[in-house]
Scaffold this motif. Structure first.
Motif, PDB file in Angstrom:
ATOM      1  N   SER A  70       0.781  -1.072  -0.007  1.00 53.16           N
ATOM      2  CA  SER A  70       0.076   0.143  -0.090  1.00 53.16           C
ATOM      3  C   SER A  70       0.835   1.232   0.023  1.00 53.16           C
ATOM      4  O   SER A  70       1.983   1.137   0.825  1.00 53.16           O
ATOM      5  N   SER A  97      -8.840   9.440  -9.981  1.00 56.60           N
ATOM      6  CA  SER A  97      -8.418   8.759  -8.991  1.00 56.60           C
ATOM      7  C   SER A  97      -7.643   7.884  -9.044  1.00 56.60           C
ATOM      8  O   SER A  97      -7.329   7.206 -10.314  1.00 56.60           O
ATOM      9  N   PHE A  98      -6.838   7.364  -7.949  1.00 53.67           N
ATOM     10  CA  PHE A  98      -5.882   5.938  -8.107  1.00 53.67           C
ATOM     11  C   PHE A  98      -6.436   4.998  -7.393  1.00 53.67           C
ATOM     12  O   PHE A  98      -7.292   5.092  -6.397  1.00 53.67           O
ATOM     13  N   ALA A  99      -6.759   3.936  -8.170  1.00 56.45           N
ATOM     14  CA  ALA A  99      -7.559   2.566  -7.737  1.00 56.45           C
ATOM     15  C   ALA A  99      -6.296   1.727  -7.202  1.00 56.45           C
ATOM     16  O   ALA A  99      -5.518   1.409  -8.233  1.00 56.45           O
ATOM     17  N   GLY A 100      -6.259   1.107  -6.099  1.00 53.29           N
ATOM     18  CA  GLY A 100      -5.317   0.205  -5.460  1.00 53.29           C
ATOM     19  C   GLY A 100      -5.875   0.039  -4.274  1.00 53.29           C
ATOM     20  O   GLY A 100      -7.084   0.059  -3.770  1.00 53.29           O
ATOM     21  N   ASP A 145      -4.702   1.242  -1.376  1.00 55.75           N
ATOM     22  CA  ASP A 145      -5.244   2.661  -0.820  1.00 55.75           C
ATOM     23  C   ASP A 145      -5.475   3.667  -2.174  1.00 55.75           C
ATOM     24  O   ASP A 145      -4.871   4.534  -2.655  1.00 55.75           O
ATOM     25  N   THR A 146      -6.897   3.518  -2.485  1.00 54.98           N
ATOM     26  CA  THR A 146      -7.663   4.146  -3.408  1.00 54.98           C
ATOM     27  C   THR A 146      -7.512   5.742  -2.868  1.00 54.98           C
ATOM     28  O   THR A 146      -7.755   6.050  -1.741  1.00 54.98           O
ATOM     29  N   GLU A 173      -8.849   9.739  -4.285  1.00 55.75           N
ATOM     30  CA  GLU A 173      -9.335  10.739  -4.868  1.00 55.75           C
ATOM     31  C   GLU A 173      -8.771  12.147  -5.199  1.00 55.75           C
ATOM     32  O   GLU A 173      -8.325  12.723  -4.119  1.00 55.75           O
ATOM     33  N   ARG A 201       0.308  13.521  -3.481  1.00 57.73           N
ATOM     34  CA  ARG A 201       0.728  12.107  -2.967  1.00 57.73           C
ATOM     35  C   ARG A 201       2.193  12.085  -2.185  1.00 57.73           C
ATOM     36  O   ARG A 201       2.994  12.406  -2.974  1.00 57.73           O
TER      37      ARG A 201
END
Length: 544
Positions: free
Chosen positions: A57, A153-156, A158-159, A161, A173
């Motif tokens: 993560s 958004s970053f999807a993973g 640990d999403t 927005e 980030r």
């Protein structure tokens, strides 16, 4: 690691071209009868680091060693603004870096700068992150700052927005990096009297330590945060943080330690340390003498230990140096040998069988030599005979539910007293009642009884009145009806009041094995009684 990341990025770029071509074809097909309009640029947020894996993560802290680098790549599309910020003291690297490279200095670019607009950066960490004032881990932060016209958004695991600020969508980030310092080994050495050996880092310092003296070695390393170590002291290996070592050979004592980080979640490394100061083991000035009791072992060996190590001696010399009596009669010695796994010990075997209630006396006239040249002094000692104890001598206690009152006793609480007291300077269990039952069950101290074995129960009892009826049961099946499993003061006449009397009784187990048996203390008459030193052992008395 770096070359793998480059290949990954090339594949991502090729995929990006394919997606763009497909999008263009779809648009041309849909708009074949209309004037062509250029599509809006697609926006997306994605990033990758050389520390990433399937369970990683980006909120986690990356853990690296000093003078290591981490590669960061921004795979986002459609960004209006884009930039990386790295900590002061870190450096950007550039170029293809093979896994075999040790010194990254030639790859440093823009030294001193902390900002870059490159899509991919490699960051070399040349300072350890250390600890905060409160002792918590300190971390470095690498920041990626992107803005977009569209929401992304970053999807993973640990999403994340984007946040709308100043008419743009912002992706801010932080990546956390803990940098472990290089291990610096620190040890301390103490004599057995607590005196610390100073100047151990000085190679011109020599300490004279007497043969047989104990030294305490302590690993006090903190820099680099190691989690394991391997001592090598006088050819022996130890892994404990603190080692108590007894000198066993004359001459120089070699001392080394390898300090390590072994946890698979940490950057693995090790540091070898060789003690600069010299430790010289010299002959002892103390008398070479007995260091404890003479003991019988379970196999009827008589063992004695000295405060040094015996030289090898012949069987004839050993037999000539010792004599033994059993219950006042001379016994024949079959062997006297040095314990080859512990040169401080001598083992004696007799021709005859001995029992736990025998009086065995060993006499040694002295003369056998230590490995450092001292001559051993003689002695006459009564042997401490071996006992197979199932329950050590103890005071029955309510603490920790070792003993619990039976239900009938709880129901009769107004007529009973059972408590720990001090009688004649000894802690005891005191028991008295006015009427009704009083019973304590020792369910917290259980033992196993085996068929065909005899057991001896011993205890000390203090009686304040000439009353009978104090009983001890072994809680077997049907114990309440089997007279063989009970001790009852009714069977003893002429007991003395207000003084300690020692009792013992023997129980022979003639039925199937019983696992989880326990003592039961019970008053038939009123008492009071006080009991202590209750024990259970395998019966090994000499046959009458």
């Amino acid at each position: 690691m770096y070359s793998l990341l480059i290949n990954f990025l090339k594949e991502m770029k090729r995929l990006q071209y394919i997606i763009s071509a497909l999008t263009l074809l779809l648009c041309l097909n849909a708009c074949s009868n209309k004037e062509y309009e250029e599509p809006n640029e697609f926006s997306d947020a994605m990033w990758y680091t050389s520390m990433s894996n399937t369970n990683f993560s980006y909120n986690d802290t990356m853990k690296v060693g000093l003078n290591s680098f981490v590669a960061f790549s921004d795979l986002s599309r459609g960004a209006v603004d884009h930039g990386w910020t790295i900590p002061t003291g870190a450096n950007f690297l550039e170029g293809t870096i093979e896994n075999t490279v040790v010194d990254y200095t030639p790859y440093i670019v823009n030294e001193g700068e902390t900002y870059s607009e490159e899509k991919t950066i490699s960051v070399l960490f040349t300072e350890a992150s250390g600890k905060t004032a409160s002792g918590e881990d300190s971390v470095f932060i690498v920041n990626l700052y992107n803005t977009f016209r569209d929401s992304v958004s970053f999807a993973g695991i640990d999403t994340m927005e984007a946040v709308f600020e100043n008419n743009l969508w912002v992706m801010d980030r932080d990546f956390y990096v803990k940098v472990y310092d290089t291990i610096t080994v620190e040890i301390e050495i103490y004599r057995e009297n607590g005196e610390q050996l100073e100047n151990i880092m000085d190679s011109t310092t020599t300490y004279d330590i007497e043969f047989g003296e104990k030294l305490i070695f302590k690993d006090v390393t903190t820099k680099g945060e190691p989690d394991a170590r391997l001592w090598k002291i006088g050819g022996e290996e130890f892994k404990d943080q603190e080692v108590e070592y007894t000198t066993t050979k004359l001459g120089n004592l070699s001392v080394t330690m390898t300090s390590k980080r072994e946890d698979q979640n940490l950057p693995n490394t090790s540091k070898f340390f060789n003690l600069p100061a010299k430790i010289n083991v010299i002959a002892s000035t103390k008398p070479f003498e007995l260091s404890g009791e003479v003991e019988e072992l379970e196999d009827q060996t008589l063992k004695l230990a000295y405060n040094g190590f015996f030289k090898s001696f012949t069987s004839a010399a050993g037999k000539d140096a010792f004599s033994v009596t059993v219950n006042g009669t001379d016994a024949t010695i079959s062997s006297v040998v040095r314990n080859e796994s512990n040169f401080a010990e001598i083992n004696i075997k007799l021709d005859e069988t001995i029992y736990s209630n025998d009086e065995v006396i060993v006499t040694y006239k002295g003369g056998l030599e230590a490995t450092d040249g001292r001559s051993s002094s003689g002695f006459t000692k009564t042997v401490q005979m071996h006992k197979t104890l199932l329950i050590e001598p103890h005071v029955p206690s309510l603490e920790g539910d070792q003993y619990v009152p039976a239900t009938t006793t709880v129901d009769n609480a107004e007529n009973t007293t059972y408590e720990e007291r001090v009688v004649d300077g000894h802690k005891v269990m005191y028991m008295v009642k006015t009427s009704g039952p009083l019973q304590l069950d020792g369910k917290g101290l259980r033992f196993d009884l085996k068929n065909g074995v005899k057991y001896k129960i011993t205890f000390k009892l203090w009686s304040e009145v000439n009353a009978k009826g104090f009983k001890i049961f072994l809680a077997e099946d049907s114990w309440w009806s089997d007279p063989n499993v009970v001790f009852n003061t009714n069977e003893f006449e002429g007991r003395q009041l207000n003084q300690w009397e020692e009792y013992e009784f023997v129980y022979e187990k003639t039925t199937a094995d019983k696992f989880g048996a326990y003592f039961i203390l019970q008053l038939g008459n009123n008492g009071p009684y006080s009991i202590r030193d209750l024990s259970l052992e395998v019966y090994d008395d000499r046959p009458e």
